[in-house]
Structure formats: C-alpha cells, structure tokens
Motif scaffolding. Structure first.
Motif, short mmCIF file in Angstrom:
data_model
loop_
_atom_site.label_atom_id
_atom_site.label_comp_id
_atom_site.label_asym_id
_atom_site.label_seq_id
_atom_site.Cartn_x
_atom_site.Cartn_y
_atom_site.Cartn_z
N TRP A 21 37.70 41.26 52.63
CA TRP A 21 38.84 41.62 51.80
C TRP A 21 39.56 40.35 51.37
O TRP A 21 39.79 39.46 52.18
CB TRP A 21 39.79 42.55 52.57
N LEU A 22 39.91 40.25 50.09
CA LEU A 22 40.56 39.07 49.53
C LEU A 22 41.97 39.39 49.09
O LEU A 22 42.22 40.48 48.55
CB LEU A 22 39.78 38.56 48.31
N THR A 23 42.89 38.44 49.26
CA THR A 23 44.24 38.60 48.71
C THR A 23 44.11 38.64 47.19
O THR A 23 43.09 38.19 46.63
CB THR A 23 45.16 37.44 49.11
N PRO A 24 45.12 39.15 46.48
CA PRO A 24 45.04 39.14 45.01
C PRO A 24 44.79 37.74 44.44
O PRO A 24 44.02 37.58 43.49
CB PRO A 24 46.41 39.69 44.57
N GLU A 25 45.40 36.72 45.06
CA GLU A 25 45.20 35.36 44.58
C GLU A 25 43.74 34.91 44.78
O GLU A 25 43.13 34.32 43.89
CB GLU A 25 46.14 34.39 45.31
N GLN A 26 43.18 35.18 45.97
CA GLN A 26 41.79 34.83 46.24
C GLN A 26 40.85 35.60 45.31
O GLN A 26 39.87 35.04 44.79
CB GLN A 26 41.42 35.15 47.69
N PHE A 27 41.14 36.86 45.09
CA PHE A 27 40.33 37.70 44.22
C PHE A 27 40.32 37.14 42.81
O PHE A 27 39.28 37.04 42.16
CB PHE A 27 40.88 39.13 44.24
N TYR A 28 41.49 36.77 42.31
CA TYR A 28 41.60 36.23 40.96
C TYR A 28 40.80 34.94 40.84
O TYR A 28 40.07 34.74 39.86
CB TYR A 28 43.06 36.00 40.60
N GLN A 29 40.92 34.06 41.82
CA GLN A 29 40.17 32.80 41.78
C GLN A 29 38.66 33.05 41.82
O GLN A 29 37.90 32.38 41.13
CB GLN A 29 40.60 31.88 42.93
N ALA A 30 38.22 34.00 42.64
CA ALA A 30 36.79 34.28 42.78
C ALA A 30 36.20 34.92 41.53
O ALA A 30 35.01 34.78 41.25
CB ALA A 30 36.56 35.19 43.99
N HIS A 31 37.03 35.64 40.76
CA HIS A 31 36.53 36.40 39.60
C HIS A 31 37.22 35.99 38.31
O HIS A 31 37.33 36.79 37.38
CB HIS A 31 36.70 37.91 39.85
N THR A 42 53.15 37.81 38.51
CA THR A 42 53.77 36.52 38.85
C THR A 42 54.38 36.45 40.25
O THR A 42 54.80 35.37 40.67
CB THR A 42 54.87 36.17 37.84
N ALA A 43 54.46 37.55 40.98
CA ALA A 43 55.11 37.51 42.30
C ALA A 43 54.57 38.60 43.22
O ALA A 43 54.16 39.67 42.76
CB ALA A 43 56.62 37.67 42.17
N ARG A 44 54.59 38.30 44.50
CA ARG A 44 54.24 39.28 45.55
C ARG A 44 55.53 39.51 46.35
O ARG A 44 56.13 38.59 46.87
CB ARG A 44 53.15 38.74 46.44
N THR A 45 55.94 40.78 46.44
CA THR A 45 57.16 41.14 47.15
C THR A 45 56.78 41.99 48.36
O THR A 45 56.13 43.02 48.22
CB THR A 45 58.12 41.92 46.23
N GLU A 46 57.18 41.52 49.53
CA GLU A 46 56.94 42.28 50.76
C GLU A 46 58.16 43.17 50.99
O GLU A 46 59.30 42.70 50.97
CB GLU A 46 56.73 41.35 51.94
N MET A 47 57.91 44.46 51.20
CA MET A 47 58.98 45.45 51.33
C MET A 47 58.81 46.25 52.62
O MET A 47 57.74 46.28 53.20
CB MET A 47 58.91 46.44 50.16
N HIS A 49 53.21 34.01 42.78
CA HIS A 49 51.76 33.85 42.81
C HIS A 49 51.21 33.97 41.40
O HIS A 49 51.91 34.36 40.48
CB HIS A 49 51.09 34.82 43.79
N ASP A 50 49.94 33.62 41.27
CA ASP A 50 49.30 33.63 39.96
C ASP A 50 48.17 34.64 39.99
O ASP A 50 47.08 34.37 40.46
CB ASP A 50 48.76 32.24 39.64
N ALA A 51 48.43 35.84 39.52
CA ALA A 51 47.42 36.89 39.44
C ALA A 51 47.63 37.67 38.15
O ALA A 51 47.97 38.85 38.16
CB ALA A 51 47.50 37.80 40.65
N PRO A 52 47.45 37.01 36.98
CA PRO A 52 47.76 37.65 35.70
C PRO A 52 46.96 38.91 35.41
O PRO A 52 47.42 39.77 34.67
CB PRO A 52 47.47 36.57 34.66
N PHE A 53 45.78 39.06 36.01
CA PHE A 53 44.97 40.26 35.76
C PHE A 53 45.67 41.52 36.24
O PHE A 53 45.38 42.61 35.76
CB PHE A 53 43.61 40.13 36.46
N MET A 54 46.63 41.39 37.17
CA MET A 54 47.28 42.58 37.71
C MET A 54 48.05 43.36 36.65
O MET A 54 48.22 44.56 36.76
CB MET A 54 48.16 42.22 38.89
#
Length: 118
Positions: free
Chosen positions: A85-95, A14-19, A50-55
């Motif tokens: 290379w795709l962001t996790p969000e782009q990857f999720y949408q593509a697949h 549900t979230a992307r955290t930059e550290m 973000h929305d990447a539930p597969f993670m």
C-alpha cells in the motif's frame, strides 16, 4: 454509552488533513428511547502540504470491476500489489506518467493495517 471516535484523513490535491470524528448517543428527554439520536463532530489534528494533483481528477465507483485503483477509505493509501500500500504521494510518484492529465477510477476498501486497528 461511551462516545466512539476514529481517525480519518481528508486529502485534497495540495494538502493532507488528519481528522478525528467523535460520535455520541443522545438520549431522549424521558430516557425511554423516544427521541434518541446521535451527535457527531470532527476536529483537525494535523494539516500537511503534499503534491498529489491527480486527486482532484479522481472518479469513484462501488464496483471493483470498473476501478483502476483501490484506495483505503480510512488512511487513503493506494493498493499497489497484493500486500503493498502506498501513500497518495508515493502513488503519484510511482504512476506520474500514467496519471498526467487523466482521471482515475477508484474504489474504496479498508487496507489490512486499518482493519487490524478497528
């Protein structure tokens, strides 16, 4: 002996955290190398929903032959082709259909962009 720092991401479904992680050398009390060590700490720069539930269903392997997908260990983008290379969000949408309800096996590398920044 300067501290070393690097940027990294911590993703959840549900979230992307930059550290940023900082690593510093600690000298022993007498300065002769005895008792040396390292101190490290991380701090958050940004947190974005973000929305990447597969993670949440990802399984990891260090054997590329067993992996379905390759992910950059630093920026967390997924390799889609030889140079894409795709962001996790782009990857999720593509697949989306392929990833619905199933786990995916992932191996980690550094993408060309992150290697260039090292």
């Amino acid at each position: 002996d300067r501290p070393v720092s690097f940027r990294w991401f911590c993703d959840t479904p549900t979230a992307r955290t930059e550290m940023v992680m900082v690593v510093e050398r600690i000298l022993g009390a007498d300065g002769d190398g005895e008792g040396e060590g390292a101190k490290y700490y991380s701090y958050t720069i940004d947190r974005t929903p973000h929305d990447a539930p597969f993670m949440g269903r990802m399984q990891f392997t260090d054997d590329p032959a067993l992996a379905q997908w390759t992910q950059c260990a630093q920026c967390l983008c997924f390799q889609e082709g030889p140079e894409e290379w795709l962001t996790p969000e782009q990857f999720y949408q593509a697949h989306l259909e392929e990833l619905q309800g199933s786990s995916c096996v992932v191996t980690h590398v550094l993408c060309p962009h992150c290697v260039a920044g090292c």
